[in-house]
Motif scaffolding. Structure first.
Motif, short mmCIF file in Angstrom:
data_model
loop_
_atom_site.label_atom_id
_atom_site.label_comp_id
_atom_site.label_asym_id
_atom_site.label_seq_id
_atom_site.Cartn_x
_atom_site.Cartn_y
_atom_site.Cartn_z
N LEU A 1 11.69 5.80 -11.29
CA LEU A 1 10.25 5.50 -10.50
C LEU A 1 10.91 5.68 -9.41
O LEU A 1 11.61 5.30 -8.77
CB LEU A 1 10.07 4.25 -11.02
N LEU A 2 10.14 7.01 -8.54
CA LEU A 2 10.36 7.12 -7.22
C LEU A 2 9.30 6.43 -6.55
O LEU A 2 8.03 6.60 -6.94
CB LEU A 2 10.13 8.68 -7.07
N GLN A 3 9.66 5.63 -5.69
CA GLN A 3 8.47 4.82 -4.79
C GLN A 3 8.44 4.99 -3.54
O GLN A 3 9.78 5.14 -2.76
CB GLN A 3 8.78 3.43 -5.34
N CYS B 1 0.81 -1.22 -0.12
CA CYS B 1 0.07 0.02 0.05
C CYS B 1 0.89 1.23 -0.12
O CYS B 1 0.81 2.38 0.63
CB CYS B 1 -0.91 -0.05 1.28
N SER B 2 1.87 1.19 -0.99
CA SER B 2 2.86 2.47 -1.23
C SER B 2 2.37 3.31 -2.15
O SER B 2 1.17 3.04 -2.86
CB SER B 2 4.13 1.99 -1.29
N SER B 3 3.08 4.18 -2.56
CA SER B 3 2.94 5.17 -3.54
C SER B 3 4.18 5.59 -4.48
O SER B 3 5.03 5.15 -4.28
CB SER B 3 2.43 6.62 -2.99
N GLY B 4 3.66 6.04 -5.61
CA GLY B 4 4.85 6.36 -6.43
C GLY B 4 4.66 7.47 -7.56
O GLY B 4 3.52 8.09 -7.74
N ALA C 1 -0.58 6.77 0.97
CA ALA C 1 -0.57 8.19 0.66
C ALA C 1 -0.47 8.21 -0.71
O ALA C 1 -0.42 7.31 -1.50
CB ALA C 1 1.09 8.41 1.18
N THR C 2 -0.58 9.53 -1.38
CA THR C 2 -0.69 9.79 -2.72
C THR C 2 0.54 10.48 -3.15
O THR C 2 1.02 11.64 -2.23
CB THR C 2 -2.01 10.40 -3.09
N ASN C 3 1.12 10.44 -4.30
CA ASN C 3 2.04 11.11 -4.84
C ASN C 3 1.83 11.94 -5.97
O ASN C 3 0.93 11.39 -6.81
CB ASN C 3 3.27 10.30 -5.20
N ILE D 1 5.23 15.96 -4.41
CA ILE D 1 4.56 15.97 -3.12
C ILE D 1 4.25 14.74 -2.84
O ILE D 1 3.52 13.97 -3.73
CB ILE D 1 3.76 17.14 -3.24
N ILE D 2 4.15 14.40 -1.29
CA ILE D 2 3.69 13.12 -0.75
C ILE D 2 2.59 13.43 0.17
O ILE D 2 2.90 13.93 1.18
CB ILE D 2 4.77 12.19 -0.27
#
Length: 567
Positions: free
Chosen positions: A131-133, A120-123, A180-182, A191-192
């Motif tokens: 790719l930033l994760q 349940c991560s974001s990117g 979270a949302t990126n 922005i995270i």
């Protein structure tokens, strides 16, 4: 006069038989054709993992991953690689992969190594294509991970493009980022926003500061939350649209202030995780007479679960999902929601922009909510929505998938116009038997109606722009394309699409910009050159890699990749 009559006849035939403008007739006895409902194809019967996160990269490869705390996957490393985690309650030594790199061209996969939990991560994709994760669970909740695609000259010089892997930076984030949302920003930062019990945001690269956002606290639904994975869209004025639960705001992230609170979406039903509706920013069209301005900026939110559905599901009662969609024209002086009804109720659906500017809603369930064992009645038929059509003609139901795609499924747009679909793991661990919906390892592709061979004569093929060409803002771009049956200049458009990081029913960073056409010229019997002007500002299209499509008479080409950056 003759030319006008021929043009109108051609357009009339297009309107009658175009794959996205046909509508199923009630009571018909003949089965719909593939041209009108699209087609499904199985790509991989056993991917080895169940991808709940997916990102297309500019080398036409897809990074996919699930989580590291569910035990062994079905993909063992052939070279003896293992992950060591003494705190893992399931498996301290795990020699299976939880991430893969999928090659769209060859239909092959390569296992990748993740050391920390990505659940349940974001990117987001950085301007250089990396790719930033961010975040995850347990030992992964403060982690930043990077995956850099290798292609072209770099691969040639190194002699091997198959040795790049994840690079992880533990404890990089200021706060735990789980759900979270990126969002990529005009200056290339990311922005995270939010996460479980995180009513704040931060940036990558980090400035070592934490910024509070009380709106996320205000929209928490008690134990049911419904404020996770907030829908975040960068607007052309440089501010953010943030939607959480039932409410939305216009937010100045640099000034840390709410500029406007929009009306609450009608109905009072939650739309964010775990009630899990979905959202898109509809295509942006630059004003031809006033460059750098967008006449209409509109956000769409569809589906979700009714108030109380999370609590009911935990008690074994699965409420009917929401069938409503709302469109909010945030560029209006006094924005109000325009509500519509989907032909199918849906929770946990994914909304994606198609190259045509239409929206596909795919995956999900008809009852319940997101969460372990909380969904019922898979909704296997995608729906295509045409934003500019008359309201009664906007929705079309597509061919049903043979595979249920519910909790932890994901979908992305590919450069050839197909939709790649994977995942679905609606229970706690890798269970393949003895459960209502087993862990799903198949990988499918859905071909929308515009990919039917019946429309090949009108399908453009780009032949004249170098792949991965670098373009500055406001520059003219000349694109050569071939098409067998050319209609008119007005039937041609050029669009750029930012590929999404998709997870948990939200395609982060997805956006489409329709470029301004300067001229279309015929160069040979079936060869044409269209001159367009690139996006005027980084607020309209942040720096980075985009898929560029030529669309002719509603039929898109395959994409070429371009890179936008300031000169």
């Amino acid at each position: 006069m003759t030319t006008t009559i021929i043009t109108l006849t051609s357009l009339s035939l297009l309107l009658l038989f175009h794959p996205l403008l046909t509508k199923s007739q009630p009571g018909r006895t003949n089965p719909p054709s593939p041209a009108s409902q699209g087609q499904w194809r199985l790509l991989q019967s056993n991917l080895g993992i169940s991808p709940m996160h997916m990102q297309l990269l500019h080398n036409n490869k897809v990074v996919m991953f699930d989580r590291t705390d569910s035990g062994r996957s079905n993909l063992t490393f052939s070279d003896g690689r293992c992950r060591f985690d003494p705190d893992d309650t399931q498996l301290q030594i795990d020699c299976t992969a939880h991430s893969v790199l999928y090659d769209v061209t060859t239909n092959k996969i390569r296992p990748l190594t993740i050391q920390t939990d990505t659940w349940c991560s974001s990117g987001a994709v950085l301007p250089n294509g990396t790719l930033l994760q961010t975040g995850g669970f347990h030992d992964g909740d403060h982690v930043v991970r990077m995956f850099t695609p290798r292609s072209g000259l770099l691969s040639y010089l190194d002699g091997d493009e198959d040795d790049n892997d994840w690079v992880e930076y533990p404890d990089y984030l200021n706060r735990r980022r789980w759900y979270a949302t990126n969002q990529i920003l005009p200056d290339g930062r990311v922005i995270i926003v939010g996460g479980r019990r995180q009513y704040n945001y931060e940036f990558y690269p980090s400035d070592s500061k934490l910024y509070w956002l009380d709106f996320l606290r205000e929209t928490r639904d008690g134990r049911n939350e419904n404020n996770l994975y907030p829908f975040v869209h960068l607007l052309p004025d440089g501010n953010l649209f943030i939607f959480s639960n039932t409410r939305s705001i216009l937010f100045d992230y640099d000034g840390n202030r709410v500029l406007t609170e929009f009306p609450e979406i009608p109905g009072g039903d939650p739309r964010n995780y775990p009630s899990s509706g979905s959202s898109v920013l509809l295509p942006l069209v630059e004003n031809a007479t006033a460059p750098s301005s967008i006449e209409v900026v509109e956000v769409m939110v569809c589906g979700g679960a009714p108030q109380g559905a999370v609590r009911s599901a935990r008690a074994g009662e699965f409420a009917r999902a929401i069938s409503s969609c709302g469109r909010l024209r945030v560029s209006d002086r006094n924005p109000n929601w325009e509500m519509e009804t989907m032909p199918l109720e849906r929770v946990m659906g994914d909304m994606l922009l198609l190259p045509t500017g239409d929206v596909i809603v795919i995956n999900g369930a008809g009852r319940g909510t997101a969460g372990w064992e909380n969904g019922r009645e898979p909704v296997t038929a995608p729906v295509i929505y045409r934003p500019s059509a008359p309201q009664i003609w906007r929705f079309s139901v597509m061919a049903a998938s043979p595979t249920a795609r519910m909790y932890h499924s994901s979908a992305i747009l590919l450069g050839d116009g197909r939709i790649l679909v994977g995942g679905s793991n609606p229970h706690v661990f890798y269970n393949f038997t003895g459960v209502l919906y087993p862990t799903e390892l198949k990988l499918d592709a859905f071909s929308p109606p515009y990919l039917s061979p019946a429309y090949d004569p009108m399908r453009p093929r780009i032949v004249g722009v170098r792949a991965a060409a670098v373009r500055g803002y406001g520059e003219e771009i000349r694109v050569s394309f071939c098409v067998t049956r050319y209609l008119t200049r007005s039937a041609v458009s050029v669009r750029i699409v930012a590929p999404s990081f998709t997870t948990h029913s939200f395609a982060m960073n997805q956006r489409m910009v329709v470029l301004r056409i300067v001229d279309v010229k015929q160069k040979a019997s079936d060869m044409y050159t269209v001159t367009v002007v690139g996006p005027s500002t980084a607020e309209i299209a942040p720096p980075g890699y985009y898929m560029m499509f030529v669309v002719h008479a509603g039929i898109p080409s395959s994409c070429i990749w371009i890179k936008l950056q300031s000169r």
